[in-house]
Design a protein around this motif. Sequence first.
Motif, PDB file in Angstrom:
ATOM      1  N   ARG A 268      41.757 -13.470  28.102  1.00  0.00           N
ATOM      2  CA  ARG A 268      43.156 -12.888  28.359  1.00  0.00           C
ATOM      3  C   ARG A 268      44.140 -13.496  27.738  1.00  0.00           C
ATOM      4  O   ARG A 268      45.235 -13.059  27.134  1.00  0.00           O
ATOM      5  N   VAL A 269      44.239 -15.015  27.864  1.00  0.00           N
ATOM      6  CA  VAL A 269      45.266 -15.738  27.286  1.00  0.00           C
ATOM      7  C   VAL A 269      45.252 -15.811  25.691  1.00  0.00           C
ATOM      8  O   VAL A 269      46.276 -15.712  25.319  1.00  0.00           O
ATOM      9  N   ASP A 270      43.989 -15.835  25.258  1.00  0.00           N
ATOM     10  CA  ASP A 270      43.968 -15.626  23.523  1.00  0.00           C
ATOM     11  C   ASP A 270      44.394 -14.195  23.258  1.00  0.00           C
ATOM     12  O   ASP A 270      45.190 -14.494  22.215  1.00  0.00           O
ATOM     13  N   ALA A 271      44.278 -13.283  24.055  1.00  0.00           N
ATOM     14  CA  ALA A 271      44.666 -11.949  23.430  1.00  0.00           C
ATOM     15  C   ALA A 271      46.150 -11.980  23.467  1.00  0.00           C
ATOM     16  O   ALA A 271      46.951 -11.501  22.573  1.00  0.00           O
ATOM     17  N   VAL A 272      46.878 -12.661  24.535  1.00  0.00           N
ATOM     18  CA  VAL A 272      48.483 -12.543  24.637  1.00  0.00           C
ATOM     19  C   VAL A 272      49.054 -13.584  23.307  1.00  0.00           C
ATOM     20  O   VAL A 272      50.020 -12.826  22.499  1.00  0.00           O
ATOM     21  N   PHE A 273      48.384 -14.612  22.964  1.00  0.00           N
ATOM     22  CA  PHE A 273      48.872 -15.343  21.862  1.00  0.00           C
ATOM     23  C   PHE A 273      48.234 -14.591  20.449  1.00  0.00           C
ATOM     24  O   PHE A 273      49.175 -14.810  19.622  1.00  0.00           O
ATOM     25  N   LYS A 274      47.188 -14.213  20.431  1.00  0.00           N
ATOM     26  CA  LYS A 274      46.752 -13.309  19.326  1.00  0.00           C
ATOM     27  C   LYS A 274      47.745 -12.306  18.932  1.00  0.00           C
ATOM     28  O   LYS A 274      48.101 -12.079  17.503  1.00  0.00           O
ATOM     29  N   ALA A 275      48.377 -11.603  19.882  1.00  0.00           N
ATOM     30  CA  ALA A 275      49.035 -10.462  19.647  1.00  0.00           C
ATOM     31  C   ALA A 275      50.271 -10.970  19.129  1.00  0.00           C
ATOM     32  O   ALA A 275      51.217 -10.042  18.551  1.00  0.00           O
ATOM     33  N   LYS A 276      50.728 -12.037  19.284  1.00  0.00           N
ATOM     34  CA  LYS A 276      52.002 -12.945  18.698  1.00  0.00           C
ATOM     35  C   LYS A 276      51.865 -13.442  17.422  1.00  0.00           C
ATOM     36  O   LYS A 276      52.939 -13.856  16.966  1.00  0.00           O
ATOM     37  N   GLY A 277      50.931 -13.346  17.126  1.00  0.00           N
ATOM     38  CA  GLY A 277      50.506 -14.082  15.667  1.00  0.00           C
ATOM     39  C   GLY A 277      50.029 -15.491  15.489  1.00  0.00           C
ATOM     40  O   GLY A 277      50.135 -15.970  14.479  1.00  0.00           O
ATOM     41  N   TYR A 278      49.817 -15.915  16.707  1.00  0.00           N
ATOM     42  CA  TYR A 278      49.543 -17.684  16.732  1.00  0.00           C
ATOM     43  C   TYR A 278      47.918 -17.582  16.411  1.00  0.00           C
ATOM     44  O   TYR A 278      47.219 -16.852  16.539  1.00  0.00           O
ATOM     45  N   SER A 279      47.763 -19.003  15.556  1.00  0.00           N
ATOM     46  CA  SER A 279      46.403 -19.207  15.155  1.00  0.00           C
ATOM     47  C   SER A 279      46.252 -20.522  15.707  1.00  0.00           C
ATOM     48  O   SER A 279      46.869 -21.204  16.424  1.00  0.00           O
ATOM     49  N   ASP A 280      45.258 -21.188  14.966  1.00  0.00           N
ATOM     50  CA  ASP A 280      44.789 -22.671  15.405  1.00  0.00           C
ATOM     51  C   ASP A 280      45.697 -23.557  14.872  1.00  0.00           C
ATOM     52  O   ASP A 280      45.762 -24.850  15.476  1.00  0.00           O
ATOM     53  N   LEU A 281      46.936 -23.115  14.143  1.00  0.00           N
ATOM     54  CA  LEU A 281      47.845 -24.197  13.763  1.00  0.00           C
ATOM     55  C   LEU A 281      48.951 -24.382  14.769  1.00  0.00           C
ATOM     56  O   LEU A 281      49.441 -25.279  14.912  1.00  0.00           O
TER      57      LEU A 281
END
Length: 312
Positions: A268-281
């Motif tokens: 769920r946390v990953d999905a929030v940040f992925k939706a905002k364009g976050y990556s491993d960087l």
Amino acid sequence: MKYLLVVLTILGSISLTAQEKVEFKTLEKAVLASGTQLRVDAFPSEYITPRPVDVWLPENYSDSKKYVVLYMHDGQNLFDGTTTWNKQEWMIDEWATSLVAEGKIKDFIVVGIHNIPKIRWQDLYPEKALTEYMPDKVRDSLIAEAKKVNYNIDLKGDDYLKFMVKELKPIIDKQFSTAADKANTFVAGSSMGGLMSMYAAIEYPDVFGGAACFSTHWPGAIPSPNNPHETAIFKYMEDNLEKSGTQKFYFDYGDKTLDQYYPKFAKRVDAVFKAKGYSDLDYKNLFFEGADHSEKSWNKRLDTPLIFLLGK
């Protein structure tokens, strides 16, 4: 008019005098790996209950250079395990000393804000999650239940952040040689302090360049089925987290003691940040198998977020 000007002048003088009285004193008996620990026993505030604030300076601290600043919650647990309730510590001074010496991270100082146990939850809860993202009937029911058992639900999360940004940070930047810009200002904490670190970075994206959130207490309160707190917290994040590109966020979790409730939130946390364009960087959410909810566990992995946020 003259009377009003006189009153305003007096009030301004009182405010300035209060600021000038903030004096950090060296803790001569602090047991540290290196560096110096300073403290204000009761940092004055118009927003929250005054409490001790510590500053850790590295061994060769000098006014001739500018330092990154890491603000941390639960400040009494950071440096000296001989003074903590469970005889554990984050060992932030040990990690800072070794990582800087190895050239892996920038020079930095640590500002540790002590908690007040009786009101820690009220200070560190992400306030807008409850006041703006929880249905009125649900919120009213929670408040009613809390009152029945005489539990204080007077949230201070927004005032706690005002204290950090409007009162504490200006004093730190004035009295110490800091690089005061967003790129050199970070916040970190564990459990409810993890929630507040996330909240601080989202609420003040122009102040904090990143947050390290250890064993983040996503349930928000006592873990339970159909928990309305966690739903409200994620809705708040979805609506308010800025798109990637200007901040870094670090999260982690174990699977023992209180941490056993956190693995289910990872996707769920990953999905929030992925939706905002976050990556491993600029985003990490790491699992540490066998890790429990304690300073001993957090200090074992403290190098990872320090390098991620403060790396050269």
